[in-house]
Design an enzyme around this catalytic site. Structure first.
Site, PDB file in Angstrom:
ATOM      1  N   HIS A  65       0.843  -1.198   0.000  1.00  0.00           N
ATOM      2  CA  HIS A  65       0.000   0.000   0.000  1.00  0.00           C
ATOM      3  C   HIS A  65       0.870   1.236   0.000  1.00  0.00           C
ATOM      4  O   HIS A  65       2.044   1.201   0.379  1.00  0.00           O
ATOM      5  CB  HIS A  65      -0.934   0.016   1.208  1.00  0.00           C
ATOM      6  CG  HIS A  65      -0.223  -0.037   2.525  1.00  0.00           C
ATOM      7  ND1 HIS A  65       0.233  -1.209   3.073  1.00  0.00           N
ATOM      8  CD2 HIS A  65       0.114   0.936   3.399  1.00  0.00           C
ATOM      9  CE1 HIS A  65       0.814  -0.964   4.233  1.00  0.00           C
ATOM     10  NE2 HIS A  65       0.769   0.339   4.456  1.00  0.00           N
ATOM     11  N   CYS A 183       1.810   3.675  11.759  1.00  0.00           N
ATOM     12  CA  CYS A 183       2.768   3.172  10.783  1.00  0.00           C
ATOM     13  C   CYS A 183       3.078   4.298   9.803  1.00  0.00           C
ATOM     14  O   CYS A 183       2.413   5.337   9.816  1.00  0.00           O
ATOM     15  CB  CYS A 183       2.221   1.944  10.057  1.00  0.00           C
ATOM     16  SG  CYS A 183       0.848   2.272   8.936  1.00  0.00           S
TER      17      CYS A 183
END
Length: 666
Positions: A65, A183
């Protein structure tokens, strides 16, 4: 998740053998669907994210991603591999691959939907349904969260009647954990770690409350939850925002993938820490100026950084206040400071009224100068806890007439006192009130005592002596000081020594007199010389400079005229042994001439654009021209001894790098 994924974005027979090939195959579907505008650019962004941390998860899942400017709308593509593809998961290859694409400025609503998918991936029933889906449309419907219709041959299972449950016995208050997950992209791992921790907490009979600091922003945990928590888990690969909220509690700090892959272990480990009483003292955040400090930095280096922190926050107040006051004097003359308050009397049609308004606004801004200096020196030393005692000490410095020097000392005292208080062992019951009650109360009282009764009067006497010395500067003494300030302004071209000279000058504006106004004029004049000299030299002897330097020379005219000394950095980076001595010589000449001519300046910045506010403006410009000429002549003479540089030489690269990295500040 409507519109994020359609049947066309699903490949149930993904034949790719590597993660790069899998990302390309799924990205091509996004391009076909009009969701990605540049395939190669998007894949480069995916690869960059993958390089930060593998995106494989336990359970046969891969979630490459990224956020990319080549994505037109939040999009998800799904592929199912029969042979499995290695995405770096500890338990082996992934057979379920989700390529998540978010725009660089992805909106919060769509990103929150993507986060919901990340949480679903922790549900075994969800992943089992995807593995058994026979139609792309069914897989897309499952991912969108729509109720799927049974496939051919399937029968809907009847819903059994729930059996009555016995009344539960009263249970003791459960162990409570607060956690933060984050993250690098804040799309998938952040929310998957949160779901894993919450699920493991339910299985262990532990209350887990998670704050997800993701791309869609974050909502802070209720302060009462944090205060009542028994332990804290940080599962993150980027910095935790507002981390000091959790200080003084048993804490486990791990990477975000640990939160996904072994949440039960983390919960057990942090419970053991709590049982052992590993609370320790409240964690002290690194001071802003120490966060990037080298461990070998000495006290002198750290002191300079602390002082420069205060000066950097003070300069906008000096600039705003000084320019407003200078404009007021230009409009209303030098008696404008004796006009009554405009709150009591203001005539809209009179220029004198507007001049008085500007003067009084500027004076209010100047009133913050010393407290801001002291407050942010303390901030540089002790972070936010230093602000209150620093501001209090700075205000007391004004009260006892200790001025600029008093602000410096008050800031250092405040930072030191806060640091001492933070090192005292405090009972756990008091730790929650330390930042908001104990530290401000104790440190302000100590700093106030020292400033009022111990150091305030001696500093005030020293400040008065400095002010009187500046007021009495004449003849050779003034010229020598001007030359010294000019050398300092031009030695490191916006570096620490330059900032020390500038801070000395703007500090004098807090208590302006004839001498301090002369110092301000000399400092600004000298600071204009290096870029103007380089611009002149590239114009008259262009063959001695590289093409990049000649291009930089065009911009240096404007930078120098605006008092942005850093405009000469590209030239100094390429040829420091010739440029810096030449700049220092010209700066010394300009500083000395400005003092000799008796030029004054009430504005702390502005270059030639504040010439109408300068005392002896023609002589001031003459001093700048003289220094520029000396610098330009020296640098061309020194470079002439070397000869013309070869294009593409190291100097070219250095000049270009210097131009790219040079800060724009005085």
């Amino acid at each position: 998740m409507s519109e994020l994924i359609t049947a066309e974005l699903v490949d149930l027979d993904l034949s790719a053998e590597t993660k790069d090939a899998a990302a390309r195959a799924l990205a091509e579907r996004m391009v076909t669907a009009g969701r990605v505008t540049d395939l190669e650019g998007f894949l480069a962004d995916v690869a960059a994210r993958e390089a930060q941390m593998p995106t494989g998860l336990d359970g046969g899942i891969g979630i490459p991603h990224c956020r990319s400017e080549h994505v037109t709308a939040p999009t998800l593509a799904f592929g199912r591999s029969a042979r499995g593809i290695d995405f770096g998961a500890p338990d082996g290859p992934a057979d379920l691959i989700f390529l998540i694409a978010a725009p660089a400025g992805g909106d919060a609503d769509h990103l929150s939907i993507l986060s919901t998918l990340a949480r679903h991936l922790m549900d075994e029933a969800f992943t089992a349904a995807l593995r058994s889906a026979a139609e792309p449309g069914r897989a897309a419907a499952l991912i969108r969260g729509e109720a799927p219709q049974p496939e051919a041959g399937e029968a809907a299972a009847p819903t059994p009647e729930p059996e009555p449950e016995p009344e539960p016995a009263p249970a003791p208050a459960p162990f409570r954990i607060v956690a933060v997950t984050s993250c690098p992209t804040g799309i998938a791992h952040t929310y998957m770690a949160a779901e894993s921790l919450e699920k493991a907490g339910r299985a262990a009979g532990v209350e887990v409350f998670v704050e997800t600091q993701g791309s869609a922003g974050f909502e802070r945990l209720d302060p009462r939850l944090v205060a009542d928590a028994d332990a804290v888990i940080f599962a993150h690969d980027v910095g935790i925002r507002d981390k000091d909220r959790f200080a003084g509690k048993p804490t486990l700090d791990v990477g975000v993938k640990a939160g996904i892959n072994r949440p039960a272990e983390l919960i057990a480990e942090v419970r053991e820490k709590a049982e052992r009483g590993e609370t320790g003292a409240p964690a002290r955040a690194a001071a802003p100026m120490d966060k990037d400090a080298d461990a070998a930095d000495g006290y002198a280096t750290r002191l300079r950084k602390w002082l420069m922190t205060g000066v950097s926050y003070m300069v906008p107040f000096v600039a705003a206040g000084g320019l407003l006051i200078a404009l007021a004097f230009a409009l209303g003359g030098y008696t404008v400071n004796k006009v009554p308050s405009v709150a009591d009397h203001f005539v809209w049609t009179e220029s004198a009224g507007w001049a008085a308004l500007l003067f009084q606004i500027g004076s209010v801004a100047f009133g913050f100068l010393v407290p801001v200096l002291a407050g942010f020196i303390a901030y540089g030393m002790a972070d936010r806890p230093g602000l209150v005692p620093g501001f209090v000490g700075g205000a007391i410095a004004l009260t006892v007439n200790a001025g600029f020097l008093g602000g410096l000392i008050a800031g250092l005292l405040a930072g030191a006192v806060v640091g001492a208080v933070q090192r005292i062992g405090i009972p756990p019951v008091l730790r929650g009130i330390m930042p908001v009650v104990v530290i401000p109360l104790v440190s302000s009282a100590v700093v106030g005592f020292l400033m009022f009764l111990v150091v305030g009067k001696p500093i005030a006497a020293l400040q008065k002596g400095l002010t009187d010395w500046l007021s009495g500067l004449t003849g050779a003494n003034a010229v020598i000081l001007g030359a010294l300030l000019g050398l300092m302004m031009c030695f490191d071209l916006g570096g620490p020594l330059n900032k020390v000279a500038y801070a000395f000058a703007v500090g004098g504006l807090a208590n302006p007199n004839e001498g301090s106004l002369k110092v301000m004029a000399a400092v600004m004049a000298a600071g204009m010389v290096p870029p103007l000299a380089m611009a002149l030299a590239t114009t008259v002897r262009g063959r001695l400079f590289t093409a990049a330097e000649r291009e930089n020379g065009k911009a240096a005219w404007v930078l120098g005229a605006s008092f942005i000394t850093e405009g000469a950095i590209p030239f100094a980076a390429a040829d420091p042994l010739r440029v810096i001595p030449s700049a220092m010589a010209g700066g010394a000449v300009t500083g000395a001439l400005s003092m000799a001519f008796g030029c004054t300046l009430r504005a702390p910045h502005g270059g030639i654009f504040v010439v109408p506010l300068i005392g002896q403006p023609l002589l001031y410009l003459l001093a700048v021209v003289a220094g520029t000429g000396v610098s330009a002549a020296l640098v061309t003479a020194l470079k002439g001894l070397r000869g013309a540089p070869a294009e593409g030489s190291p100097g070219t690269a250095a000049a270009t790098a210097g131009e790219r990295d040079a800060p724009v500040a005085a």
